[in-house]
Motif scaffolding. Structure first.
Motif, PDB file in Angstrom:
ATOM      1  N   ARG A 141      25.617  31.904  26.153  1.00  0.00           N
ATOM      2  CA  ARG A 141      24.875  32.211  27.086  1.00  0.00           C
ATOM      3  C   ARG A 141      24.352  30.306  27.070  1.00  0.00           C
ATOM      4  N   PRO A 142      25.416  29.244  26.583  1.00  0.00           N
ATOM      5  CA  PRO A 142      24.855  28.410  25.886  1.00  0.00           C
ATOM      6  C   PRO A 142      24.084  27.608  27.289  1.00  0.00           C
ATOM      7  N   THR A 143      22.580  26.714  27.128  1.00  0.00           N
ATOM      8  CA  THR A 143      21.633  25.513  28.254  1.00  0.00           C
ATOM      9  C   THR A 143      22.156  24.794  27.917  1.00  0.00           C
ATOM     10  N   TYR A 144      22.496  23.605  29.057  1.00  0.00           N
ATOM     11  CA  TYR A 144      22.706  22.290  28.435  1.00  0.00           C
ATOM     12  C   TYR A 144      20.797  21.428  29.034  1.00  0.00           C
ATOM     13  N   SER A 145      21.239  20.337  28.795  1.00  0.00           N
ATOM     14  CA  SER A 145      20.172  19.838  29.072  1.00  0.00           C
ATOM     15  C   SER A 145      20.478  17.855  29.091  1.00  0.00           C
ATOM     16  N   ARG A 146      19.705  17.655  30.577  1.00  0.00           N
ATOM     17  CA  ARG A 146      19.955  16.328  30.735  1.00  0.00           C
ATOM     18  C   ARG A 146      20.429  15.051  30.173  1.00  0.00           C
ATOM     19  N   SER A 147      21.386  14.534  30.068  1.00  0.00           N
ATOM     20  CA  SER A 147      21.762  13.336  28.679  1.00  0.00           C
ATOM     21  C   SER A 147      20.849  11.616  29.944  1.00  0.00           C
ATOM     22  N   THR A 148      20.725  10.972  29.187  1.00  0.00           N
ATOM     23  CA  THR A 148      20.472   9.705  30.241  1.00  0.00           C
ATOM     24  C   THR A 148      21.564   9.167  30.471  1.00  0.00           C
ATOM     25  N   VAL A 149      21.429   7.906  31.907  1.00  0.00           N
ATOM     26  CA  VAL A 149      22.159   7.285  32.375  1.00  0.00           C
ATOM     27  C   VAL A 149      22.829   6.945  30.907  1.00  0.00           C
ATOM     28  N   LYS A 150      21.736   5.456  30.117  1.00  0.00           N
ATOM     29  CA  LYS A 150      22.622   4.784  29.644  1.00  0.00           C
ATOM     30  C   LYS A 150      23.575   5.968  28.002  1.00  0.00           C
ATOM     31  N   GLU A 151      23.024   7.495  27.928  1.00  0.00           N
ATOM     32  CA  GLU A 151      24.078   8.395  27.287  1.00  0.00           C
ATOM     33  C   GLU A 151      25.144   8.762  27.595  1.00  0.00           C
ATOM     34  N   VAL A 152      24.977   8.725  29.135  1.00  0.00           N
ATOM     35  CA  VAL A 152      26.463   8.806  29.467  1.00  0.00           C
ATOM     36  C   VAL A 152      27.612   7.635  29.884  1.00  0.00           C
ATOM     37  N   TYR A 153      26.343   6.383  30.005  1.00  0.00           N
ATOM     38  CA  TYR A 153      27.704   5.278  29.838  1.00  0.00           C
ATOM     39  C   TYR A 153      27.386   5.273  28.516  1.00  0.00           C
ATOM     40  N   ASP A 154      27.154   5.080  28.200  1.00  0.00           N
ATOM     41  CA  ASP A 154      28.028   5.382  26.092  1.00  0.00           C
ATOM     42  C   ASP A 154      28.937   5.786  26.093  1.00  0.00           C
ATOM     43  N   GLN A 155      28.886   7.226  26.485  1.00  0.00           N
ATOM     44  CA  GLN A 155      30.279   7.701  26.077  1.00  0.00           C
ATOM     45  C   GLN A 155      31.140   7.929  26.968  1.00  0.00           C
ATOM     46  N   VAL A 156      30.552   7.607  27.840  1.00  0.00           N
ATOM     47  CA  VAL A 156      32.253   7.428  29.498  1.00  0.00           C
ATOM     48  C   VAL A 156      32.595   6.352  29.128  1.00  0.00           C
ATOM     49  N   GLU A 157      31.682   4.762  28.199  1.00  0.00           N
ATOM     50  CA  GLU A 157      32.533   3.693  27.828  1.00  0.00           C
ATOM     51  C   GLU A 157      33.820   3.924  26.571  1.00  0.00           C
ATOM     52  N   ALA A 158      32.629   4.643  25.911  1.00  0.00           N
ATOM     53  CA  ALA A 158      33.284   5.620  24.179  1.00  0.00           C
ATOM     54  C   ALA A 158      34.765   5.732  24.835  1.00  0.00           C
ATOM     55  N   ASP A 159      34.883   6.738  25.582  1.00  0.00           N
ATOM     56  CA  ASP A 159      35.982   7.701  25.782  1.00  0.00           C
ATOM     57  C   ASP A 159      37.426   6.617  25.947  1.00  0.00           C
ATOM     58  N   LEU A 160      36.588   5.989  27.512  1.00  0.00           N
ATOM     59  CA  LEU A 160      37.840   5.234  27.943  1.00  0.00           C
ATOM     60  C   LEU A 160      38.307   3.923  27.159  1.00  0.00           C
ATOM     61  N   TYR A 161      37.447   2.934  26.155  1.00  0.00           N
ATOM     62  CA  TYR A 161      38.422   2.187  25.499  1.00  0.00           C
ATOM     63  C   TYR A 161      38.759   2.604  24.644  1.00  0.00           C
ATOM     64  N   LYS A 162      38.333   3.926  23.821  1.00  0.00           N
ATOM     65  CA  LYS A 162      38.933   4.391  22.434  1.00  0.00           C
ATOM     66  C   LYS A 162      40.677   5.190  23.685  1.00  0.00           C
ATOM     67  N   ALA A 163      40.073   4.956  24.509  1.00  0.00           N
ATOM     68  CA  ALA A 163      42.185   5.767  24.860  1.00  0.00           C
ATOM     69  C   ALA A 163      42.421   4.522  25.340  1.00  0.00           C
ATOM     70  N   ILE A 164      42.186   3.524  25.598  1.00  0.00           N
ATOM     71  CA  ILE A 164      42.403   2.020  25.984  1.00  0.00           C
ATOM     72  C   ILE A 164      43.703   2.135  25.056  1.00  0.00           C
ATOM     73  N   ASP A 165      42.593   2.022  23.748  1.00  0.00           N
ATOM     74  CA  ASP A 165      42.724   1.599  22.490  1.00  0.00           C
ATOM     75  C   ASP A 165      44.088   1.917  22.241  1.00  0.00           C
TER      76      ASP A 165
END
Lengths: 286, 341, 478
Positions: C177-201
């Protein structure tokens, strides 16, 4: 040993006395078993002339006329205002008894038996969404119900003004049409006649001739299918058969609506054309 | 064995203690509660009928601070009918129904038919602060009844509006009697009143201040009275509030700076005739001047109404004795219109 | 001897047990699918598309007003607090809400993670495996994009390093049962972009293997997503760039609302609503999802939320978008709703991306970028107006400043995407004020949302906090 018992007893007694104390602080009134909303009928010795009249009407026609408002009758978040005693008395005598129930029972006994609401609310004014806002809804405002009908504007209805009284009774049948609509459903076929062409909020910006061209009996009928149905009934109740048919024959959509609504009512034992002439004669010829 | 007996005895005692505790928790039974409610209902029923001249409810207008607007209610507890007199007028046969109902909050005094109270609830708050015609009964005493509007105003707002303490109608409130002391619709009442210059003097009891204002009742609306009654009367044109006789209105010209009888007038507020009362509440929105003049007058005399308690005629001399009351029904302003020096 | 026998027996028994054990473990105990090759992963990824549980956000916007007497009672404890910008809504109700959206989106993220982790090591062609992974990346990216925009403040470079978003979970959980802590908006947006652009590539490198199904991330859908993301970041150059690419993929095809209206006239509301978001007859829809009915509080006559008066005023008689509205209650209720979905409790289709959004985003970017191009913006805007107005006449744009043009575009955006769940994010990113009343007849405003309002980051739902106490100390400030 004995001493120990006594001490324990003492301590426990002490604790228990504190407990009961703190409990006593939180005493709340247990009200849930009281039926505050029980409807208690006014005892006979308190009846006024209007109560007696309402009782007669109830015995003769099975309709409970409500002229006094209680929180049990009127929903709390809308604003309705009761009629004055004198106006309500005169209204009940003339409109309820003479113009609505008496001719209904006499001429359409089957329809009367099955389709008459069991409760009728008299409203001094009209429905208001806010206690003091000046905008009003001309209709009664709560007639989309199964067993209850109501009419607004009792305080301002001049019973010596025949045109106003005729209009009022016709409107009553309009409101009753909502009741019938809710009870049986006007049907998908009716809705399809003018589907997608309703005016909605913009109904008041149209002219009556435009509405007829668009296939509505009145511009208000163009608001929504519910009002379309009710204004069809209203048209047949308002105008003599020949006049009504002239307009109906001028438009294909009106014709289709008329055929459906006329049959809807005939099937239930109500000839709207006959009703029209009876109402007209009662208002203008008596 | 003895010990066992002792222990069980001890345990039994303990249990008794706890049991009694639990019983302690419920001190009010439903029966008792019903009894309390019934008692209050009975008290209310009796007390309402115990004032021959009726009870007075003082409502607050947004136009005045100290002056409150009286509504006099005379209860017929046999037939559950009530007669109401307000400064705004009177109904044709002046009768209405009331009920004593029960609500979740206890006993309710419900003015169940159209009356001055339901009318005030519907009208603008310049006429009064009533927010419901159903009232929670807070207390019933021999000399006062405390009630509170059930609704506080708009939909979805909390329960409980303004609180009123009803008191018995004072004997000297002649205006509240049936007899009309000054009905300006009638010719005999108009003589030496309409189209006549006069002076209005007002005494403010709490401060001792005296004010004189030049006055003239003009018949300016007489020619168009019918159409004004139909379209201009804010009560009549508002079916929900239409419980009073059709109104009579006139220009009550004033001269604030010259407090004597004269032909010069500075402003023309509109007065409406109520039941033995004149009231000055702006109501005709299409005419900004009339609105502003009336509003100004009500605010300058610090009351939206003046009741008429006596009219004295000696030859052509007419004195109209007027008054306005405070929250508890005490005279706040007394005064008179006088058409002679 | 006896002892020997006994020992031997024991030994045999043990061996037997272990042998059977081995065989037993060879079979999954519940016949579950084992992820082995590309087909298995492709199957998972198809199931990972989230439902539009974020549509509750229309209730938060200025598009809707509350009419309590025309509301299903069961929904009041959920939607009325939400409408008042309060956190204590009844989260246990399983209707469209922040609570359901949170759970649902993380479920989908779990599935996407499963694919991202395993697909490349499984069997199958390299290009196909790459594309399946890209599709999973797009889904994960989209889910986090929605999550951060619901539960975090809007993307803002001056505060995003400290503004909290949601926990980033990028691996399949292997702990108890792991616990998770919140990331910042920057971190999440960075991740969103990384995933998105990797996929587009990946998509761009393997065009033949990319899905074209409108219910999945196609090339066009990936570009449309990048368009929205860039707009939300105020990166106007990229917005235009990806909008151009999306249009290049799908063509500049807008919905002909007249055609839908004709369907309504001919076949009635039920069929009209059934086909409204059908991509096969509506090429403007770049990506859609079919799911159970989620439009609870809006778009029907019992939901309780109806179009705000200024929206109704904007929907003129001449506008086809007016013709797909209807009235609830009676004339005194003044309750209008727009019908874009089936209003019964059945399956319906919802839009993720459509060409109208791409076009209006591009128009906005063309006005707000460093080198504004109002002429292009007007072209895009007029293209839409042509298919929305019954009697079309072009806007008189002569003499209009870019700011005035922008107002026209925002007005269009608002009514074009009514009930599609985009307005809330526009309110957040543009810092609009929203005023909500309990009683529409009253002059009292009961709740006001202002620019950068803390409440525009919805509170982490209670159901997410249960079992993950870390979040209790990371709640959105109020």
């Amino acid at each position: 040993m004995k001493k120990l018992f006594i001490y324990t007893l003492l301590i426990l007694a002490g604790i228990s006395s504190f407990l009961s104390c703190s409990k006593e602080d939180k005493v709340t009134l247990e009200k849930e078993n009281l039926d505050y909303f029980a409807i208690i009928n006014k005892p006979k010795e308190k009846w006024n002339a209007l109560d007696s009249l309402c009782d007669t009407i109830y015995r003769d026609y099975g309709v409970k006329i409500v002229y006094e408002y209680t929180p049990q009758v009127i929903r709390p978040n809308d604003f309705y205002y009761p009629p004055t005693y004198d106006k309500a008395l005169a209204y009940t005598r003339k409109v309820m008894k003479t113009l609505w129930l008496e001719p209904l029972k006499k001429n359409f006994p089957d329809y009367f038996k099955r389709e008459t609401p069991i409760e009728f609310i008299l409203m001094g004014g009209y429905y208001h969404g806010h206690p003091t806002n000046t905008d009003i809804a001309a209709g009664a405002g709560f007639n989309g119900q199964f067993y209850r009908l109501g009419m607004g504007g009792v305080n301002n209805l001049d019973l010596s003004n025949k045109a106003a009284v005729h209009d009022h009774v016709v409107t009553l049948w309009h409101e009753h049409a909502h009741n019938q609509d809710v009870k049986y459903g006007r049907g998908e076929i009716f809705d399809r006649i003018s589907i997608g062409t309703y005016y909605k909020e913009a109904w008041n910006t149209k002219t009556e001739p435009q509405a007829v061209t668009d296939g509505f009996f009145r511009k208000y009928g163009g608001f929504a299918p519910e009002e379309d149905f009710a204004t069809t009934v209203e048209h047949l109740t308002r105008f003599p058969k020949n006049d009504a048919l002239t307009l109906i024959n001028s438009n294909e959509k009106l014709k289709r609506k008329y055929n459906l609504v006329n049959k809807f009512y005939l099937d239930k034992g109500m000839d709207l054309h006959k009703l029209q002439s009876i109402v007209y004669d009662l208002v203008y010829k008596k | 064995m003895k010990n066992i007996l002792k222990i069980s005895g001890f345990l039994a005692l303990l249990m008794v203690l706890f049991v009694s505790c639990e019983k302690d928790n419920i001190t009010t039974t439903v029966e008792e509660l019903v009894g309390t409610e019934k008692q209050m209902e009975a008290d209310l029923k009796q007390t309402l009928g115990k004032s021959a001249n009726g009870w007075v409810m003082m409502v607050k207008s947004t136009l005045a601070e100290t002056a409150y607007v009286p509504v006099v209610m005379q209860f017929d507890t046999i037939k559950n009918m009530v007669k109401m007199r307000s400064v705004y007028g009177s109904a044709v046969s002046n009768q209405s129904t009331y009920l004593i109902n029960k609500g979740v909050s206890g006993v309710l005094l419900n003015f169940s038919g159209g009356s001055a109270v339901s009318s005030l609830m519907r009208m603008d708050r310049k006429y009064g602060d009533v927010t419901d015609y159903v009232f929670k009964v807070l207390s019933v005493g021999a000399e006062s009844i405390k009630i509170q509007c059930l609704k506080s105003g708009e939909a979805y707002k909390k329960e409980g509006g303004p609180i009123y303490t009803l008191f018995k109608r004072p004997e000297n409130w002649k205006w509240a009697d049936d007899a009309l002391l000054l009905d300006l619709k009638k010719t005999e009442a108009r003589a030496n009143v309409i189209s006549t210059n006069s002076v209005l003097t007002l005494n403010y009891i709490p401060t001792g201040e005296k004010v004189s204002i030049g006055s003239h009742f003009g018949p300016g609306f007489d020619g168009v009275l019918n159409s004004w009654q139909l379209n201009g009367d804010p009560f009549y044109s508002n079916a929900s509030a239409n419980v009073f006789d059709k109104f009579y209105l006139f220009y009550a010209y004033v001269n604030y700076s010259k407090g004597t009888i004269s032909d010069d007038y500075e402003d023309y507020p509109v007065a409406r005739q109520g039941h033995n009362a004149l009231y000055f509440i702006p109501f005709y929105e299409r005419d900004a001047n009339t609105w502003a003049s009336t509003d100004k007058f009500a605010k300058s005399i610090k009351t939206p109404y003046l009741v008429i308690n006596e009219v004295i005629r000696t030859g052509t001399n007419v004195t109209i004795k007027v008054a306005s009351y405070d929250k508890s029904g005490k005279e706040y302003i007394t005064g008179e219109y006088r058409n002679f020096n | 001897m006896k002892k020997y026998l006994f020992s031997a027996l024991l030994f045999l028994m043990c061996t037997a047990t272990l042998t059977s054990c081995k065989k037993f473990l060879n079979e999954p105990f519940d016949n579950r699918l084992e992820l082995k090759n590309i087909e298995d992963y492709a199957g998972i990824v198809k199931k990972s598309y989230p439902t539009r549980y974020d549509l509750f956000n229309e209730v938060l916007t200025d598009n809707y007003k509350l009419v309590p007497n025309l509301m299903q009672d069961a929904w009041k404890p959920l939607y009325i607090p939400m409408y008042m910008y309060k956190d204590d809504y009844q989260y246990t109700l399983n209707y469209t809400s922040p609570a359901t959206a949170y759970t649902h989106l993380y479920n989908k993220i779990y599935m996407a993670n499963l694919v991202i982790e395993g697909v490349l090591t499984g069997g199958g062609g390299t290009a196909e495996k790459q594309v399946v992974m890209a599709e999973a990346l797009l889904i994960r990216s989209y889910c986090y994009f929605i999550l951060t925009n619901i539960f975090g403040m809007h993307y803002n470079p001056s505060t995003y390093a400290t503004d909290m978003a949601v926990p980033l979970i990028l691996e399949v959980n292997k702990e108890n049962r792991p616990t998770y802590s919140r990331s910042t908006v920057k971190e999440v947006y960075d991740q969103v972009e990384a995933d998105l652009y990797k996929a587009i590539d990946i998509y761009e490198k393997n065009p033949a293997a990319v899905p074209t199904n409108p219910y999945r991330f196609s090339m066009g859908a990936a570009y449309a997503f990048a368009t929205r993301l860039s707009l939300y970041k105020n990166d106007f150059e990229k917005t235009v760039q990806y909008a151009d690419k999306a249009i290049g993929q799908k063509g500049r095809v807008l919905r002909s609302l007249k055609t839908d209206y004709d369907v309504l006239l001919k076949s009635g509301w039920a069929f009209y609503a059934q086909q409204f978001n059908d991509p096969s007859s509506h090429p403007n829809i770049i990506m859609a999802v079919q799911s159970e009915y989620v439009h609870h509080p809006i778009g029907n006559n019992w939901g309780g939320f109806y179009l705000a008066p200024d929206v109704v005023a904007q929907l003129t008689d001449n506008d086809f978008r007016n013709k797909i509205t209807a009235n609830a209650g009676t004339v005194i209720d003044k309750s209008t709703y727009i019908i874009k979905n089936n209003t019964g409790w059945q399956t319906s289709r919802y839009v993720y991306f459509n060409m109208e959004e791409v076009l209006l985003s591009r128009a906005e970017a063309n006005l707000r970028g460093t080198a504004p191009n109002p002429a292009n913006a007007i072209l895009d805007l007029e293209d839409l107006r042509k298919v929305r107005l019954e009697k079309y006449s072009p806007l008189n744009t002569a003499g209009m400043s870019n700011a005035q043009l922008l107002i026209e575009i925002y007005k269009e955006r608002r009514i074009e995407f009514l009930s599609e769940g985009l307005r809330w994010y526009d309110i957040k990113r543009l810092g609009l004020t929203v005023e909500h009343k309990m009683d529409q007849n009253s002059s009292v405003i009961d709740a006001t949302l202002v620019k950068d309002d803390k409440r525009s980051a919805l509170q982490i739902p209670v159901n997410a906090r249960i079992g993950n106490p870390v979040l209790e100390n990371q709640l959105n400030p109020r």
